[in-house]
Design a protein around this motif. Structure first.
Motif, PDB file in Angstrom:
ATOM      1  N   ASP A 292      35.478  46.818  48.420  1.00  0.00           N
ATOM      2  CA  ASP A 292      34.719  45.956  49.320  1.00  0.00           C
ATOM      3  C   ASP A 292      33.477  46.669  49.844  1.00  0.00           C
ATOM      4  OD1 ASP A 292      35.917  47.806  50.953  1.00  0.00           O
ATOM      5  OD2 ASP A 292      36.938  46.353  52.238  1.00  0.00           O
ATOM      6  N   VAL A 293      33.237  47.891  49.346  1.00  0.00           N
ATOM      7  CA  VAL A 293      32.003  48.627  49.651  1.00  0.00           C
ATOM      8  C   VAL A 293      31.073  48.479  48.450  1.00  0.00           C
ATOM      9  CG1 VAL A 293      30.980  50.882  50.154  1.00  0.00           C
ATOM     10  CG2 VAL A 293      33.235  50.287  51.091  1.00  0.00           C
ATOM     11  N   PRO A 294      29.825  48.071  48.632  1.00  0.00           N
ATOM     12  CA  PRO A 294      28.917  47.890  47.494  1.00  0.00           C
ATOM     13  C   PRO A 294      28.782  49.159  46.662  1.00  0.00           C
ATOM     14  CG  PRO A 294      27.977  46.942  49.480  1.00  0.00           C
ATOM     15  CD  PRO A 294      29.186  47.710  49.915  1.00  0.00           C
ATOM     16  N   MET A 295      28.465  48.961  45.395  1.00  0.00           N
ATOM     17  CA  MET A 295      28.295  50.078  44.474  1.00  0.00           C
ATOM     18  C   MET A 295      26.856  50.559  44.483  1.00  0.00           C
ATOM     19  SD  MET A 295      31.415  50.209  43.432  1.00  0.00           S
ATOM     20  CE  MET A 295      31.521  51.215  41.945  1.00  0.00           C
TER      21      MET A 295
ATOM     22  N   TYR B 112      32.902  42.207  37.732  1.00  0.00           N
ATOM     23  CA  TYR B 112      31.739  41.853  38.538  1.00  0.00           C
ATOM     24  C   TYR B 112      31.436  42.978  39.516  1.00  0.00           C
ATOM     25  CZ  TYR B 112      32.760  37.256  36.653  1.00  0.00           C
ATOM     26  OH  TYR B 112      32.992  36.214  35.798  1.00  0.00           O
ATOM     27  N   VAL B 113      30.152  43.177  39.765  1.00  0.00           N
ATOM     28  CA  VAL B 113      29.718  44.281  40.620  1.00  0.00           C
ATOM     29  C   VAL B 113      28.876  43.742  41.775  1.00  0.00           C
ATOM     30  CG1 VAL B 113      28.452  46.471  40.721  1.00  0.00           C
ATOM     31  CG2 VAL B 113      29.661  45.818  38.616  1.00  0.00           C
ATOM     32  N   ASP B 114      29.155  44.275  42.966  1.00  0.00           N
ATOM     33  CA  ASP B 114      28.331  44.007  44.145  1.00  0.00           C
ATOM     34  C   ASP B 114      27.451  45.223  44.373  1.00  0.00           C
ATOM     35  OD1 ASP B 114      27.214  43.401  46.610  1.00  0.00           O
ATOM     36  OD2 ASP B 114      29.052  43.855  47.745  1.00  0.00           O
ATOM     37  N   PHE B 115      26.130  45.044  44.229  1.00  0.00           N
ATOM     38  CA  PHE B 115      25.184  46.140  44.436  1.00  0.00           C
ATOM     39  C   PHE B 115      24.599  46.133  45.848  1.00  0.00           C
ATOM     40  CE2 PHE B 115      24.838  46.139  39.680  1.00  0.00           C
ATOM     41  CZ  PHE B 115      25.285  47.439  39.498  1.00  0.00           C
TER      42      PHE B 115
ATOM     43  N   ARG C 190      32.437  39.314  48.886  1.00  0.00           N
ATOM     44  CA  ARG C 190      31.521  40.205  48.187  1.00  0.00           C
ATOM     45  C   ARG C 190      32.263  41.483  47.819  1.00  0.00           C
ATOM     46  NH1 ARG C 190      25.320  38.928  49.304  1.00  0.00           N
ATOM     47  NH2 ARG C 190      25.572  36.687  49.608  1.00  0.00           N
ATOM     48  N   LEU C 191      32.857  41.430  46.652  1.00  0.00           N
ATOM     49  CA  LEU C 191      33.673  42.531  46.164  1.00  0.00           C
ATOM     50  C   LEU C 191      33.189  42.963  44.783  1.00  0.00           C
ATOM     51  CD1 LEU C 191      37.248  41.148  46.960  1.00  0.00           C
ATOM     52  CD2 LEU C 191      35.951  42.817  48.307  1.00  0.00           C
ATOM     53  N   THR C 192      33.467  44.211  44.451  1.00  0.00           N
ATOM     54  CA  THR C 192      33.355  44.685  43.074  1.00  0.00           C
ATOM     55  C   THR C 192      34.761  44.681  42.494  1.00  0.00           C
ATOM     56  OG1 THR C 192      31.417  46.076  43.435  1.00  0.00           O
ATOM     57  CG2 THR C 192      32.866  46.672  41.605  1.00  0.00           C
ATOM     58  N   ARG C 193      34.917  44.009  41.363  1.00  0.00           N
ATOM     59  CA  ARG C 193      36.221  43.954  40.702  1.00  0.00           C
ATOM     60  C   ARG C 193      36.017  44.245  39.220  1.00  0.00           C
ATOM     61  NH1 ARG C 193      39.108  38.564  43.367  1.00  0.00           N
ATOM     62  NH2 ARG C 193      39.426  39.454  45.448  1.00  0.00           N
TER      63      ARG C 193
END
Length: 370
Positions: free
Chosen positions: A250-253, A275-278, A309-312
């Motif tokens: 849950d922390v952006p990449m 999927y990536v959250d930048f 808004r997650l990176t998975r």
């Protein structure tokens, strides 16, 4: 957001199935058709010679088979002709999920990959080069076809077939030969071409029973036989040949850190999807990530209202260290400010946006040839 789901802008993965004559490509293809995980598979079969035995073997099992005869696909058709066949299989009416090109035993795999990457068809995405090797006859095949080293070097996945007929020392020497080519491909053992389809493509999103029109029916015809062999099939433990690693944050990449990871990903890591959250790099979009072997593609897509808004990510490979991969990905996250620290300022936001340039290089633009 489900990381096993395809990007919202759906593209059909095209897998190249290669290997020298007798390696077991058609056996592996037939296995995939029998265990297709609910997918509708389109097949392009290329035979060398006028009597298309392989095509006849497959044509009774799949409804969307395109058979190319009269020579190797890599030298008998150019990009525009290959696109014609791909256009047929990617029409909405076909409703296909995966396309497999079974190459001639004399084909040059890198030429097939080049044609796919140069294709103008916007509905396809490269799904990987799978090189099938006869483990029992590897030394003899290498003597007859020294170019096999070049084929192994460009493969994304190497299937060591017929391992039941090879000694452990022979298998070790084959793995060493693959590594000596500089290949970072995942190497998985197989008997009778039995590899888990989930290594190559995702299970279908909709159960077959909900389909109103069926593209393939062979698996249904095979169900009774498979049920009779349920004990044998269960004993195969196909999933044991590879590993799947999940990562959620849950922390952006950090774009820079993630690209560093992707540029140096370890041997044996075959596929990455999700999927990536930048974060501040692009607040408006989530980035669908598709990686096969050394191929990499990002596809930005707007966040939907209320979407977390997650990176998975899901990483699939053979001989990979799951905990090490999770730690490396965790280290790719943006460093969150500690309690009491100021939030990032405008200058930092601009730096994040600049760091997105490395990501945007892998976003396909109209007219790109990948």
């Amino acid at each position: 957001m489900n990381p096993s789901s395809p990007p919202r802008s759906r593209q059909i993965p095209v897998i190249v199935l290669a290997g020298f004559l007798g390696s077991g490509k058609t056996t592996l293809l037939n296995h995939l058709l029998r265990h297709r995980a609910g997918n509708r598979i389109g097949v392009i079969v290329n035979d060398f010679g006028s009597i298309e035995i392989d095509a006849m073997t497959v044509s009774g099992q799949v409804g969307s088979t395109v058979s190319l005869g009269g020579g190797c696909l890599c030298c008998a058709v150019d990009v525009s002709e290959l696109d014609t066949y791909l256009e047929t299989l990617t029409r909405p009416a076909a409703r296909l999920d995966v396309i497999v090109i079974e190459a001639s035993g004399l084909a040059e795999p890198q030429e097939l990959v080049r044609m796919l990457l140069a294709s103008d068809n916007p509905h396809i995405v490269y799904g990987g080069l799978v090189e099938v090797v006869d483990a029992a006859e590897f030394a003899a095949t290498r003597e007859r076809h020294p170019e096999i080293d070049r084929h192994l070097a460009v493969a994304d996945l190497v299937v060591l077939n017929k391992t039941d007929r090879a000694a452990d020392d022979d298998l070790l020497r084959i793995r060493e030969a693959v590594a000596a080519t500089g290949s970072a491909a995942a190497v998985v053992p197989a008997i009778y071409g039995r590899v888990d389809p989930e290594l190559l493509f995702d299970p279908a999103l909709r159960p077959d029973r909900e389909e109103k029109a069926r593209q393939l029916t062979f698996e249904d015809l095979y169900l009774e036989e498979r049920a009779a062999r349920a004990g044998e099939e269960h004993g195969e433990h196909l999933h044991a040949a590879y590993e799947s690693v999940d990562f959620t944050s849950d922390v952006p990449m950090s774009p820079r850190r993630l690209m560093g990871f992707l540029d140096s990903r370890p041997e044996g890591l075959y596929r990455i999807k999700g999927y990536v959250d930048f974060g501040t790099g692009d607040r408006d979009n989530s980035y669908a990530l598709h990686a096969v072997g050394r191929f990499l593609r990002f596809a930005p897509q707007p966040w939907t209202r209320g979407e977390p808004r997650l990176t998975r990510l899901v990483l699939i490979g053979s001989g990979i260290d799951a905990e090490a991969l999770r730690k490396e990905l965790a280290d790719c996250r943006e460093t969150a400010p500690l309690p009491g620290e100021a939030a990032p300022d405008t200058a930092q936001d601009a730096a994040h946006e600049r760091s997105m340039w490395g990501v945007l290089r892998y976003v396909q633009q109209p007219g790109d040839d990948a």
